[in-house]
Motif scaffolding. Structure first.
Motif, PDB file in Angstrom:
ATOM      1  N   MET A 112      -0.108  -2.403  -7.320  1.00  0.00           N
ATOM      2  CA  MET A 112       0.623  -3.537  -6.730  1.00  0.00           C
ATOM      3  C   MET A 112       1.431  -4.260  -7.766  1.00  0.00           C
ATOM      4  O   MET A 112       0.964  -3.994  -8.897  1.00  0.00           O
ATOM      5  N   GLN A 167       6.414   2.581  -7.205  1.00  0.00           N
ATOM      6  CA  GLN A 167       5.782   2.746  -6.054  1.00  0.00           C
ATOM      7  C   GLN A 167       5.071   4.021  -5.565  1.00  0.00           C
ATOM      8  O   GLN A 167       4.662   4.070  -4.543  1.00  0.00           O
ATOM      9  N   ALA A 226      -3.278  -0.281  -8.585  1.00  0.00           N
ATOM     10  CA  ALA A 226      -2.634  -1.621  -8.107  1.00  0.00           C
ATOM     11  C   ALA A 226      -2.218  -2.142  -9.580  1.00  0.00           C
ATOM     12  O   ALA A 226      -2.818  -2.368 -10.586  1.00  0.00           O
ATOM     13  N   GLY A 228      -5.071   0.969  -0.728  1.00  0.00           N
ATOM     14  CA  GLY A 228      -3.779   0.289  -1.107  1.00  0.00           C
ATOM     15  C   GLY A 228      -2.599   0.785  -0.138  1.00  0.00           C
ATOM     16  O   GLY A 228      -2.694   1.995   0.247  1.00  0.00           O
ATOM     17  N   LYS A 276       1.621   0.996  -0.718  1.00  0.00           N
ATOM     18  CA  LYS A 276       2.956   0.581  -1.308  1.00  0.00           C
ATOM     19  C   LYS A 276       3.984   0.996  -0.566  1.00  0.00           C
ATOM     20  O   LYS A 276       4.104   2.313  -0.030  1.00  0.00           O
ATOM     21  N   SER A 277       4.974  -0.069  -0.162  1.00  0.00           N
ATOM     22  CA  SER A 277       5.917   0.342   1.043  1.00  0.00           C
ATOM     23  C   SER A 277       7.377  -0.494   0.590  1.00  0.00           C
ATOM     24  O   SER A 277       7.196  -1.444  -0.288  1.00  0.00           O
ATOM     25  N   ARG A 278       8.389   0.079   0.803  1.00  0.00           N
ATOM     26  CA  ARG A 278       9.802  -0.441   1.075  1.00  0.00           C
ATOM     27  C   ARG A 278      10.321  -0.422   2.224  1.00  0.00           C
ATOM     28  O   ARG A 278      10.158   0.634   3.093  1.00  0.00           O
ATOM     29  N   ARG A 297      10.034  -5.037  -0.445  1.00  0.00           N
ATOM     30  CA  ARG A 297       9.098  -4.383  -1.012  1.00  0.00           C
ATOM     31  C   ARG A 297       7.611  -5.209  -0.672  1.00  0.00           C
ATOM     32  O   ARG A 297       7.618  -6.340  -0.754  1.00  0.00           O
ATOM     33  N   ASN A 323       3.420  -4.716  -1.049  1.00  0.00           N
ATOM     34  CA  ASN A 323       2.382  -3.797  -1.592  1.00  0.00           C
ATOM     35  C   ASN A 323       1.110  -4.742  -1.333  1.00  0.00           C
ATOM     36  O   ASN A 323       0.986  -5.804  -1.404  1.00  0.00           O
ATOM     37  N   ASP A 380       1.570  -8.242  -2.892  1.00  0.00           N
ATOM     38  CA  ASP A 380       2.728  -8.598  -3.257  1.00  0.00           C
ATOM     39  C   ASP A 380       3.913  -8.334  -2.674  1.00  0.00           C
ATOM     40  O   ASP A 380       3.901  -7.338  -1.617  1.00  0.00           O
TER      41      ASP A 380
END
Length: 730
Positions: free
Chosen positions: A1, A38, A43, A523, A525-527, A534, A536, A577
């Protein structure tokens, strides 16, 4: 993150990350390779060097306000300071124990937590890695690591100059640097910094101002590229810091016992420090002994990167030194009285460390890519600590302790990524560490019986060794080209320890068992929306055995701290985040952490006078809720001229500062709001006007008990202050 919006444009271009596809990719080295943030299944929070500069955040304490999972313990001397990640850290002055959070600068680990207290210079960015990082970052990264990356020399000549002034204690900061080629195959960088702050605490004894600092430092790099396959980087730095932080500001002359809540008042002590009035917002002391600490940090390192075909062999050879000299007024009084003796301390520390790391990295893009390596470390610590106790009758006693600790560590490690498909990967890593630890201790006293703050003469010595295992295993799956989910299991390990300190007692001569942990993390993580958003999120559970922690107790009528294996503790929570950048001019980011760090099964030391009924209670320096929000908007004017408006706010819930759970060492919830107005002249210059703590909120970065009450440590932004800083680059 990550707090991606805080990793802003850098003065020099970062290394090109393998797998980077967008210009907006934030590059990190959390896996000992340059990779897009990413795509890394860890994290991570990232803070850019320009944020530290423009927002007057010069050290790790400053970034703890904007990284929700990171907390900082402030004290009168760097020797006693500590970092906490996800509610876990090490509080001890003993040279026989390592920090639980590892701090690494340009690939070189800092073995003592006090070394990480210096002002940071020439920073490219800082990565806060959460969860066990022992495979690649060493044995004292059982809850995480802070990876500090300084700027690399540039291919073209470049220079800069910074100057800042802030009210509320006359704070000045100046910084300058140059970078560029010295020839076809040699580049250099040189940065110097100076800062001075009078302080924000008044000593009514001599009408002086304390709780300030004076810091100066220089860092230089030489980078040689004799061939296209070989790079040699030499780094040298020196920092000298002096602070006048008092041994706490008296906030109360009342003690509330745990768990009985019995109240004991000490009106005689309140009268003795008059005209100082104890209170939650007190910023005054009455002390006849000048409390101060001076630190010198310095080091040399040589990094060799040799490309052998598609493989890269890296060698990092380093030596670092640290000296800490301190004088502390333990009694906090203007003089001895019949009821309260004086205690004045002088401490001198000298520490040297030597390390060698060899690492071989295979090429990326194969079915299996990997890194393997060897590591050697030796730390040598020598200390002298003396305490003078003066009674109201005029009688004086002296206690002096001389002690030393040597720590050797050998490790072999490796980590591999298996690419089952273009979207599905697995990670497997392990590290085997051999620790060898020995100490010697001798205390003398001019009194044959214990007196206030001084135990009788005592001599001891010992050694221990242990072989420990740490590692990581995980799965990673790309849900879409812009979204990745991961699950990791990590095992943390921190070596054996000794409680070697001035008040060392016979019960401290046995080695503490190594601290181990099992960590689980999942976790995302993405956009989204062409990288405009963004998002996360990570959820974690860490369980620790033989947690090494200080427990406050009494012995022969004097307060002592005992480093013990506390038993089992755990931390669990969720970290979030979010970063939004709908245009180049506007950015909005928010981060938050829910952390439930608690004592699961506390093992009470034999003969302890303090209460051990703390099962289920929170660990120190672990607020359950902590978060921040930051917004920035840039308004073009004409040509390269523009205005940037920035505001940020951070808040946290109630936090307990003592594992003993005393009610008076809990800081209530608080929030801090800051803002700045910047005038920008393209990439050449900027002028920022800063307002800190707009609502004028007072809070304490640490609360501690002593024999007659409670003291608080006063942060720099305990009151509202304003300032301006100017940056010019050429």
């Amino acid at each position: 993150m990550a707090f991606g919006s805080q990793a802003h444009a850098q003065d020099t271009a970062p290394p090109v990350a393998e797998g980077a596809t967008e210009a907006s990719d934030i590059v990190v080295t959390a896996t000992r390779r340059a990779e897009p943030l990413q795509k890394v299944p860890i994290a991570i929070s990232v803070v850019g060097g320009d944020v530290l500069r423009s927002e007057n955040r010069a050290g790790l304490q400053g970034i703890s306000a904007i990284v929700p999972s990171l907390n900082f313990r402030n004290t009168a001397s760097a020797k006693d300071q500590a970092l906490f990640i996800r509610g876990l850290g090490t509080v001890s002055t003993s040279p026989g124990v390592e920090p639980t959070v590892s701090t690494v600068i340009d690939g070189v680990v800092l073995a003592r937590q006090g070394q990480a207290s210096m002002d940071l210079m020439d920073i490219d960015h800082i990565e806060v890695l959460r969860g066990p990082q022992g495979t690649l970052f060493g044995k004292n990264a059982s809850v995480g690591a802070v990876n500090i990356v300084t700027r690399a020399p540039g291919d073209e000549f470049h220079g800069f100059f910074d100057l800042g002034y802030y009210t509320g204690g006359d704070e000045w900061r100046a910084r300058a640097g140059v970078s560029g080629p010295l020839g076809e195959k040699v580049a250099f960088s040189l940065t110097g910094a100076y800062s001075h702050y009078n302080g924000n605490v008044k000593n009514v004894f001599d009408n002086s101002t304390v709780n300030g600092f004076r810091n100066a430092g220089v860092r230089g790099k030489l980078q040689f590229t004799p061939t296209e396959n070989l790079t040699v980087t030499l780094i040298g730095d020196y920092a000298d810091a002096k602070n006048t932080t008092p041994q706490g500001v008296v906030s109360s002359t009342t003690l509330v016992a745990y768990p009985t809540n019995a109240v004991t008042n000490f009106p005689a002590f309140a009268a003795a420090i008059a005209p100082v009035v104890p209170g939650a917002e007190n910023r005054a002391i009455n002390s006849n002994y000048f409390t101060n600490a001076q630190d010198k940090n310095y080091g040399l390192s040589a990094q060799i990167d040799w490309n052998i075909g598609d493989y890269t062999l890296t060698s990092i050879t380093a030596w670092r030194g640290w000296k800490n000299d301190q004088a502390q007024d333990q009694d906090r009084l203007p003089g001895a009285t019949t009821a309260f003796p004086q205690q004045h301390d002088i401490g001198n520390l000298s520490f040297d460390q030597y390390s060698q790391e060899l690492r071989l990295a295979s090429p990326k893009g194969q079915f299996i890519d990997y890194q393997v390596g060897l590591f050697y470390f030796q730390g040598d610590d020598t200390e002298r600590y003396q305490r003078t106790t003066t009674l109201g009758t005029g009688a004086s006693f002296l206690g002096v302790a001389n002690y030393s600790v040597t720590n050797k560590s050998y490790a072999g490690f490796g980590e591999a990524n298996v690419h089952f498909t273009d979207r599905f990967r697995a990670t497997l890593g392990a590290r085997v560490t051999r620790d060898e630890l020995r100490y010697s201790f001798a205390r003398t006293s001019t009194s044959p019986t214990p007196v206030t703050g001084i135990q009788t003469a005592f001599t001891a010595g010992g050694n221990t060794s242990n072989t420990g295992f740490s590692g990581r295993a995980g799965l990673q799956y790309d849900l879409t080209p812009k979204a990745m989910a991961y699950f990791t299991y990590g095992r943390g390990y921190k070596g054996p320890a000794y409680n070697v300190a001035f008040s060392m007692l016979p019960q401290d001569t046995s080695a503490l068992r190594p601290e181990t942990s099992n960590s689980y993390e999942i976790g995302l993580k993405s956009r989204f929306f062409s990288d405009v958003l963004r998002f996360n999120i990570a959820a974690f559970l860490d369980k620790f055995k033989n947690y090494q922690v200080n427990f406050f107790d009494t012995f022969n009528g004097s307060p002592v701290t005992r480093l013990i294996n506390a038993g089992r503790v755990s931390t669990r929570g969720v970290e979030l985040d979010v970063a939004l950048q709908p245009s180049r001019a506007f950015t909005l980011s928010a981060g938050g952490a829910y952390t439930d760090a608690r004592v699961d099964n506390f093992i009470c030391p034999v003969g302890a006078a303090a209460s051990c009924q703390i099962n289920g209670k929170p660990l120190p320096y672990a607020p359950k809720w902590k978060g921040n929000v930051r917004a920035s908007y840039e308004i073009p004017l004409s040509g390269d001229l523009s205005i940037r408006l920035t505001t940020d706010a951070n808040a946290q819930s109630k936090v307990q500062y003592s594992i003993n759970q005393t009610p008076t060492t809990a800081q209530s919830a608080f929030g801090i709001w800051n803002a700045s107005l910047g005038l920008l002249g393209g990439d050449r210059w900027e002028l920022n006007f800063v307002v800190k703590n707009i609502t004028d909120k007072s809070y304490s970065t640490n609360l501690g008990t002593f024999g007659q009450g409670v003291v608080r440590f006063v942060p720099r932004d305990d009151r509202r202050y304003v300032g301006a800083n100017f940056h010019f680059a050429y």
